[in-house]
Design an enzyme around this catalytic site. Structure first.
Site, PDB file in Angstrom:
ATOM      1  CB  ALA A  65      99.202 -49.994 -36.225  1.00 30.82           C
ATOM      2  N   GLY A 108      95.738 -51.632 -39.870  1.00 25.82           N
ATOM      3  CA  GLY A 108      94.984 -50.559 -39.223  1.00 25.82           C
ATOM      4  C   GLY A 108      94.422 -49.558 -40.224  1.00 25.82           C
ATOM      5  CD  GLU A 111      92.240 -53.455 -37.895  1.00 27.67           C
ATOM      6  OE1 GLU A 111      93.336 -52.877 -37.730  1.00 27.67           O
ATOM      7  OE2 GLU A 111      91.862 -54.393 -37.184  1.00 27.67           O
ATOM      8  CD  GLU A 131      96.474 -56.500 -39.361  1.00 25.39           C
ATOM      9  OE1 GLU A 131      96.182 -57.228 -40.332  1.00 25.39           O
ATOM     10  OE2 GLU A 131      95.851 -55.463 -39.086  1.00 25.39           O
TER      11      GLU A 131
HETATM   12  N1  DAK Z   1     104.667 -49.135 -39.928  1.00 29.91           N
HETATM   13  C1  DAK Z   1     105.837 -48.446 -39.936  1.00 29.91           C
HETATM   14  N2  DAK Z   1     106.476 -48.077 -41.063  1.00 29.91           N
HETATM   15  C2  DAK Z   1     105.915 -48.432 -42.227  1.00 29.91           C
HETATM   16  C3  DAK Z   1     104.707 -49.169 -42.314  1.00 29.91           C
HETATM   17  C4  DAK Z   1     104.061 -49.509 -41.080  1.00 29.91           C
HETATM   18  N3  DAK Z   1     102.909 -50.169 -41.045  1.00 29.91           N
HETATM   19  N4  DAK Z   1     104.420 -49.372 -43.608  1.00 29.91           N
HETATM   20  C5  DAK Z   1     105.394 -48.788 -44.316  1.00 29.91           C
HETATM   21  N5  DAK Z   1     106.304 -48.211 -43.493  1.00 29.91           N
HETATM   22  C6  DAK Z   1     107.511 -47.473 -43.854  1.00 29.91           C
HETATM   23  C7  DAK Z   1     108.576 -48.443 -44.359  1.00 29.91           C
HETATM   24  O1  DAK Z   1     109.280 -49.024 -43.280  1.00 29.91           O
HETATM   25  C8  DAK Z   1     109.456 -47.478 -45.166  1.00 29.91           C
HETATM   26  O2  DAK Z   1     110.249 -46.740 -44.276  1.00 29.91           O
HETATM   27  P1  DAK Z   1     111.857 -46.545 -44.553  1.00 29.91           P
HETATM   28  O3  DAK Z   1     112.420 -47.911 -44.693  1.00 29.91           O
HETATM   29  O4  DAK Z   1     111.886 -45.747 -45.825  1.00 29.91           O
HETATM   30  O5  DAK Z   1     112.315 -45.785 -43.346  1.00 29.91           O
HETATM   31  C9  DAK Z   1     108.439 -46.526 -45.775  1.00 29.91           C
HETATM   32  O6  DAK Z   1     107.267 -46.613 -44.957  1.00 29.91           O
HETATM   33  C10 DAK Z   1     108.054 -46.898 -47.201  1.00 29.91           C
HETATM   34  O7  DAK Z   1     107.656 -48.260 -47.215  1.00 29.91           O
HETATM   35  P2  DAK Z   1     108.297 -49.371 -48.190  1.00 29.91           P
HETATM   36  O8  DAK Z   1     109.681 -49.010 -48.564  1.00 29.91           O
HETATM   37  O9  DAK Z   1     108.070 -50.697 -47.538  1.00 29.91           O
HETATM   38  O10 DAK Z   1     107.348 -49.194 -49.471  1.00 29.91           O
HETATM   39  P3  DAK Z   1     106.951 -50.275 -50.556  1.00 29.91           P
HETATM   40  O11 DAK Z   1     106.224 -49.507 -51.603  1.00 29.91           O
HETATM   41  O12 DAK Z   1     108.136 -51.116 -50.946  1.00 29.91           O
HETATM   42  O13 DAK Z   1     105.941 -51.265 -49.820  1.00 29.91           O
HETATM   43  C11 DAK Z   1     104.056 -51.821 -48.420  1.00 29.91           C
HETATM   44  C12 DAK Z   1     104.722 -50.805 -49.388  1.00 29.91           C
HETATM   45  C13 DAK Z   1     102.773 -51.140 -47.900  1.00 29.91           C
HETATM   46  C14 DAK Z   1     103.693 -53.116 -49.149  1.00 29.91           C
HETATM   47  C15 DAK Z   1     105.039 -52.137 -47.255  1.00 29.91           C
HETATM   48  O14 DAK Z   1     105.510 -50.888 -46.705  1.00 29.91           O
HETATM   49  C16 DAK Z   1     104.414 -52.923 -46.144  1.00 29.91           C
HETATM   50  O15 DAK Z   1     104.275 -54.131 -46.230  1.00 29.91           O
HETATM   51  N6  DAK Z   1     104.064 -52.231 -45.044  1.00 29.91           N
HETATM   52  C17 DAK Z   1     103.530 -52.871 -43.850  1.00 29.91           C
HETATM   53  C18 DAK Z   1     102.098 -53.277 -44.047  1.00 29.91           C
HETATM   54  C19 DAK Z   1     101.594 -53.988 -42.806  1.00 29.91           C
HETATM   55  O16 DAK Z   1     102.080 -55.027 -42.390  1.00 29.91           O
HETATM   56  N7  DAK Z   1     100.578 -53.393 -42.200  1.00 29.91           N
HETATM   57  C20 DAK Z   1      99.966 -53.930 -40.973  1.00 29.91           C
HETATM   58  C21 DAK Z   1     100.693 -53.383 -39.753  1.00 29.91           C
HETATM   59  S1  DAK Z   1     100.060 -54.019 -38.231  1.00 29.91           S
HETATM   60  C22 DAK Z   1      95.678 -51.260 -32.590  1.00 29.91           C
HETATM   61  C23 DAK Z   1      95.176 -50.637 -33.705  1.00 29.91           C
HETATM   62  C24 DAK Z   1      95.593 -51.061 -34.955  1.00 29.91           C
HETATM   63  C25 DAK Z   1      96.483 -52.096 -35.089  1.00 29.91           C
HETATM   64  C26 DAK Z   1      96.967 -52.692 -33.977  1.00 29.91           C
HETATM   65  C27 DAK Z   1      96.554 -52.285 -32.713  1.00 29.91           C
HETATM   66  N8  DAK Z   1      95.270 -50.849 -31.282  1.00 29.91           N
HETATM   67  C28 DAK Z   1      94.285 -49.852 -31.142  1.00 29.91           C
HETATM   68  C29 DAK Z   1      96.012 -51.310 -30.157  1.00 29.91           C
HETATM   69  C30 DAK Z   1      96.925 -52.455 -36.412  1.00 29.91           C
HETATM   70  C31 DAK Z   1      98.056 -53.199 -36.665  1.00 29.91           C
HETATM   71  C32 DAK Z   1      98.665 -53.097 -37.991  1.00 29.91           C
HETATM   72  O17 DAK Z   1      98.238 -52.384 -38.859  1.00 29.91           O
END
Ligand code: DAK
Length: 257
Positions: A65, A108, A111, A131
């Protein structure tokens, strides 16, 4: 449709939905999820479509997400946004959905893949529920579906450490149907889709419904529980810190508050 691309007849009777936010690694913001819900509802009604394939790109199926859109929200904001109704609608699609996954399927994104009926993965796919690293827990079924797919011990490891697993490991644990070289993952998904499309669509729908029934009552209760706990994380300072740290590209300092 701006953030997804829909091809109604990619193969005869097989539709393709491509997530299309490549710069953000297909992070799932509410607009993308609403477009996805609308597309699935249309394709579900379309008599010329029997099977749906959902994919991202080679680098990312979806990295979760959109953290940037969630970081400032309170528990009550999240409750009132009611994004779950979109996810619930996706879950109600009657036609089979195959996720064709390459690269990151995280949070997400993982998921969403698990909400689909089957997963074909490229050798480069990485699955995870990270998360916990940003101070929250899975919110769209991860604690329930991952546990059912891989068992309690592995689900605990993935959800409590935020570690990623490779496609090969995901296959070993029964999360994905098949792992193939990167140039083959879409072809393989279409191959399976075409095979299913040849069957009686009525039998396919009833079969899917019956398989889902095997855990749906428990799933409803489990999802309701997960949602309450997910909202609760937004009442913590750790959620604010975790998401802020991600955006500022630094390690979070969690205080347990
Ligand atoms: N959200 C926003 N931006 C994201 C992102 C995300 N989840 N993942 C990546 N990006 C963005 C990065 O910020 C970056 O943007 P800029 O800095 O260039 O502006 C760009 O995408 C490229 O990412 P990286 O530079 O970080 O790329 P790397 O290859 O170095 O790393 C990575 C890739 C996937 C390991 C890293 O980006 C990362 O750790 N991303 C976050 C992964 C994460 O924590 N995912 C879980 C998020 S929480 C719900 C439904 C669903 C959910 C919640 C509620 N409801 C229905 C209410 C789910 C929650 C989640 O998923």
């Amino acid at each position: 449709m701006e953030l997804i691309k829909v091809t109604e007849q990619h193969e005869p009777q097989v539709a393709l939905i491509e997530l299309n936010r490549p710069k953000e690694l297909n992070a799932l913001n509410p607009q993308l999820m609403q477009e996805m819900r609308d597309a699935l509802m249309d394709l579900d009604k379309n008599e010329n479509v029997r099977v749906i394939v959902i994919t991202g790109n080679e680098k990312a199926f979806a990295a979760g997400a959109d953290i940037k859109q969630m970081s400032d929200k309170s528990a009550i904001d999240m409750l009132l946004l009611d994004q779950f109704s979109t996810w619930d609608q996706i879950r109600k699609t009657k036609k089979p959905i195959i996720a064709a996954v390459s690269g990151f399927a995280l949070g997400g994104g993982c998921e969403l893949a698990m909400t689909c009926d089957m997963i074909i993965a490229s050798e480069t796919a990485k699955f995870g529920q990270p998360e916990i690293k940003i101070g929250v827990i899975p919110g769209a079924g991860g604690t329930q579906r991952l546990t059912k797919a891989v068992g309690k011990a592995k689900a605990m490891e993935l959800i409590l450490t935020g570690r990623f697993i490779s496609a090969e490991e995901a296959h070993f644990y029964g999360l994905v149907n098949k792992v193939v070289p990167i140039e083959m993952y879409l072809k393989e998904a279409f191959q399976m889709a075409k095979e299913i499309a040849q069957m009686s669509p009525i039998a396919v729908q009833l079969g899917k419904e019956a398989i889902n029934r095997s855990f749906e009552t428990q799933l409803d209760e489990g999802l309701a529980f997960e949602r309450k706990n997910f909202y609760m994380t937004f009442a913590s300072e750790d959620q604010k810190e975790g998401m802020k740290a991600f955006i500022e590209k630094r390690a979070p300092v969690f205080k347990g508050k």
